[in-house]
Design a protein around this motif. Structure first.
Motif, PDB file in Angstrom:
ATOM      1  N   VAL A  13      95.943  13.249  52.778  1.00 41.43           N
ATOM      2  CA  VAL A  13      94.851  13.310  53.759  1.00 41.43           C
ATOM      3  C   VAL A  13      94.045  14.601  53.611  1.00 41.43           C
ATOM      4  O   VAL A  13      93.025  14.554  53.927  1.00 41.43           O
ATOM      5  CB  VAL A  13      95.216  13.240  55.193  1.00 41.43           C
ATOM      6  CG1 VAL A  13      94.317  13.254  56.236  1.00 41.43           C
ATOM      7  CG2 VAL A  13      95.969  11.521  55.300  1.00 41.43           C
ATOM      8  N   ASP A  14      94.852  15.763  53.630  1.00 37.96           N
ATOM      9  CA  ASP A  14      94.179  17.109  53.773  1.00 37.96           C
ATOM     10  C   ASP A  14      93.808  17.733  52.356  1.00 37.96           C
ATOM     11  O   ASP A  14      93.203  18.667  52.129  1.00 37.96           O
ATOM     12  CB  ASP A  14      95.313  18.064  54.152  1.00 37.96           C
ATOM     13  CG  ASP A  14      95.432  18.079  55.568  1.00 37.96           C
ATOM     14  OD1 ASP A  14      94.756  17.219  56.448  1.00 37.96           O
ATOM     15  OD2 ASP A  14      96.560  18.691  56.058  1.00 37.96           O
ATOM     16  N   GLU A  72      97.467  12.051  63.745  1.00 38.04           N
ATOM     17  CA  GLU A  72      96.622  12.061  62.591  1.00 38.04           C
ATOM     18  C   GLU A  72      95.285  11.582  62.755  1.00 38.04           C
ATOM     19  O   GLU A  72      94.188  12.153  62.532  1.00 38.04           O
ATOM     20  CB  GLU A  72      97.297  11.525  61.322  1.00 38.04           C
ATOM     21  CG  GLU A  72      96.761  12.007  60.098  1.00 38.04           C
ATOM     22  CD  GLU A  72      96.996  13.517  59.668  1.00 38.04           C
ATOM     23  OE1 GLU A  72      98.138  14.156  60.227  1.00 38.04           O
ATOM     24  OE2 GLU A  72      96.416  14.143  59.075  1.00 38.04           O
ATOM     25  N   GLN A  75      93.354  13.679  65.336  1.00 36.96           N
ATOM     26  CA  GLN A  75      92.711  14.880  64.715  1.00 36.96           C
ATOM     27  C   GLN A  75      91.582  14.567  63.866  1.00 36.96           C
ATOM     28  O   GLN A  75      90.785  15.565  63.890  1.00 36.96           O
ATOM     29  CB  GLN A  75      93.849  15.598  63.687  1.00 36.96           C
ATOM     30  CG  GLN A  75      93.875  16.647  63.257  1.00 36.96           C
ATOM     31  CD  GLN A  75      94.871  17.333  62.485  1.00 36.96           C
ATOM     32  OE1 GLN A  75      95.902  17.683  63.208  1.00 36.96           O
ATOM     33  NE2 GLN A  75      95.164  17.027  60.978  1.00 36.96           N
ATOM     34  N   MET A  76      91.381  13.530  63.576  1.00 38.44           N
ATOM     35  CA  MET A  76      90.087  13.256  62.655  1.00 38.44           C
ATOM     36  C   MET A  76      89.006  13.086  63.405  1.00 38.44           C
ATOM     37  O   MET A  76      87.728  13.004  63.092  1.00 38.44           O
ATOM     38  CB  MET A  76      90.448  11.881  61.784  1.00 38.44           C
ATOM     39  CG  MET A  76      91.333  12.014  60.586  1.00 38.44           C
ATOM     40  SD  MET A  76      91.580  10.334  59.988  1.00 38.44           S
ATOM     41  CE  MET A  76      92.760  10.652  58.657  1.00 38.44           C
ATOM     42  N   ARG A  77      89.263  12.496  64.937  1.00 41.54           N
ATOM     43  CA  ARG A  77      88.195  12.090  65.494  1.00 41.54           C
ATOM     44  C   ARG A  77      87.124  13.341  66.043  1.00 41.54           C
ATOM     45  O   ARG A  77      87.714  14.182  66.298  1.00 41.54           O
ATOM     46  CB  ARG A  77      89.034  11.629  66.717  1.00 41.54           C
ATOM     47  CG  ARG A  77      87.961  10.475  67.332  1.00 41.54           C
ATOM     48  CD  ARG A  77      88.716   9.598  68.666  1.00 41.54           C
ATOM     49  NE  ARG A  77      89.252  10.431  69.581  1.00 41.54           N
ATOM     50  CZ  ARG A  77      90.222   9.860  70.332  1.00 41.54           C
ATOM     51  NH1 ARG A  77      90.790   8.718  70.148  1.00 41.54           N
ATOM     52  NH2 ARG A  77      91.021  10.741  71.110  1.00 41.54           N
ATOM     53  N   ARG A 196      82.587  20.931  63.607  1.00 40.73           N
ATOM     54  CA  ARG A 196      83.777  21.023  62.744  1.00 40.73           C
ATOM     55  C   ARG A 196      83.640  21.973  61.815  1.00 40.73           C
ATOM     56  O   ARG A 196      84.080  21.761  60.606  1.00 40.73           O
ATOM     57  CB  ARG A 196      84.169  19.667  62.171  1.00 40.73           C
ATOM     58  CG  ARG A 196      84.428  18.578  63.259  1.00 40.73           C
ATOM     59  CD  ARG A 196      84.623  17.275  62.684  1.00 40.73           C
ATOM     60  NE  ARG A 196      86.108  17.125  62.067  1.00 40.73           N
ATOM     61  CZ  ARG A 196      87.131  16.814  62.551  1.00 40.73           C
ATOM     62  NH1 ARG A 196      87.107  16.659  63.851  1.00 40.73           N
ATOM     63  NH2 ARG A 196      88.201  16.760  62.001  1.00 40.73           N
TER      64      ARG A 196
END
Ligand code: FPP
Ligand code: MG
Length: 258
Positions: A13-14, A72, A75-77, A196
């Motif tokens: 993901v990262d 997870e 955190q993406m939102r 972001r």
């Protein structure tokens, strides 16, 4: 095994190149094998868990797995666009703390609770259930662990940590506790958080705000408060070598540099 599975997925993901000072699994073996490796570990962990024969513990650890995914996803939102500066910051704090519970502290809280259930811990004379104290201990330790982890991203080198650092969270678009505290002293941080840290020079500017504010000591102070709460839960248990070992572990969380 659940933790390692989550890291195998996390490094996909990262897009993280390193873990424990070695190429990460996706860097070494590719995304497909890393995801499948994580799935395999989850399957083996579930089978081992079922073999322990406690439905309550199976349910707890199954919930840990879904909590990891929920954390997870949270955190993406992106941050909600509406509201004033301070209400946005309040919302960002609330989401950060909930995400921290889901992504990190749930595993420690529910594992500690599971250990007590499997060990047959009952109630204290005060009527308090030992598994509730174990949960409170793990929850606070987990939150403290993540807060310290979030400071180390700004204060420790990649070599010491064995993974990307020096603002790696900012480069992933993440506003962790140090960024949220810095926002209290530098109003301009709000815009960087909202986009972001994707604008030209945003990461550098955010690093300046963090290092020129009391963000790092305040984050460490918050971690210390959670370690104190974890130790308060332990204090209510009868004295034992195990209790002392858990107290030392809690203090070590604050002192670790990697
Ligand atoms: C590390 O966070 C990652 C986690 C604590 C959990 C990640 C969870 C998932 C990817 C969901 C899938 C879960 C399972 C169980 C397969 P980090 O990126 O903040 O820390 P790092 O700097 O060590 O990478
Ligand atoms: Mg990561």
């Amino acid at each position: 095994m659940i933790h390692v599975a989550s890291l195998l997925h996390d490094d996909v993901v990262d897009s993280s190149p390193t873990r424990r000072n070695a190429p990460s699994a996706p860097a070494a073996f590719g995304n497909k094998l890393s995801v499948l490796g994580g799935d395999f570990l989850l399957g083996r962990a579930s089978a081992a868990l079922a073999r322990l024969g406690s439905l309550e513990v199976v349910e707890l650890l199954a919930t840990v797995i879904s909590n990891l995914v929920e954390g997870e996803l949270m955190q993406m939102r992106p941050l909600a666009p509406d509201g004033s500066g301070s209400s946005k910051r309040g919302k960002a704090w609330q989401e950060y703390m909930q995400k921290t519970y889901l992504k990190t502290a749930s595993l420690m809280a529910k594992s500690a609770r599971a250990g007590v259930i499997l060990g047959g811990g009952g109630r204290l004379d005060s009527g308090v259930e030992v598994k509730d104290l174990a949960y409170a201990f793990g929850r606070n330790l987990g939150i403290a662990f993540q807060l310290v982890d979030d400071t180390l991203d700004f204060t420790s080198s990649s070599h010491t940590l064995g993974k990307p650092s020096s603002g790696a969270d900012l480069r992933l678009g993440l506003a962790t506790a140090p960024a949220l505290y810095a926002w209290e002293e530098h109003e301009e941080m709000g815009e960087l958080v909202a986009r972001r840290f994707e604008g030209e020079g945003d990461v550098q500017l955010a690093l300046q705000y963090i290092h020129s504010s009391s963000a790092i000591p305040r984050t460490r102070e918050l971690a210390k408060q959670h370690v104190t709460a974890a130790c308060d839960a332990l204090e209510r248990l009868p004295e034992s070598d195990a209790r002392e070992a858990l107290r030392k572990l809690s203090v070590d969380v604050l002192e670790r540099s990697r």
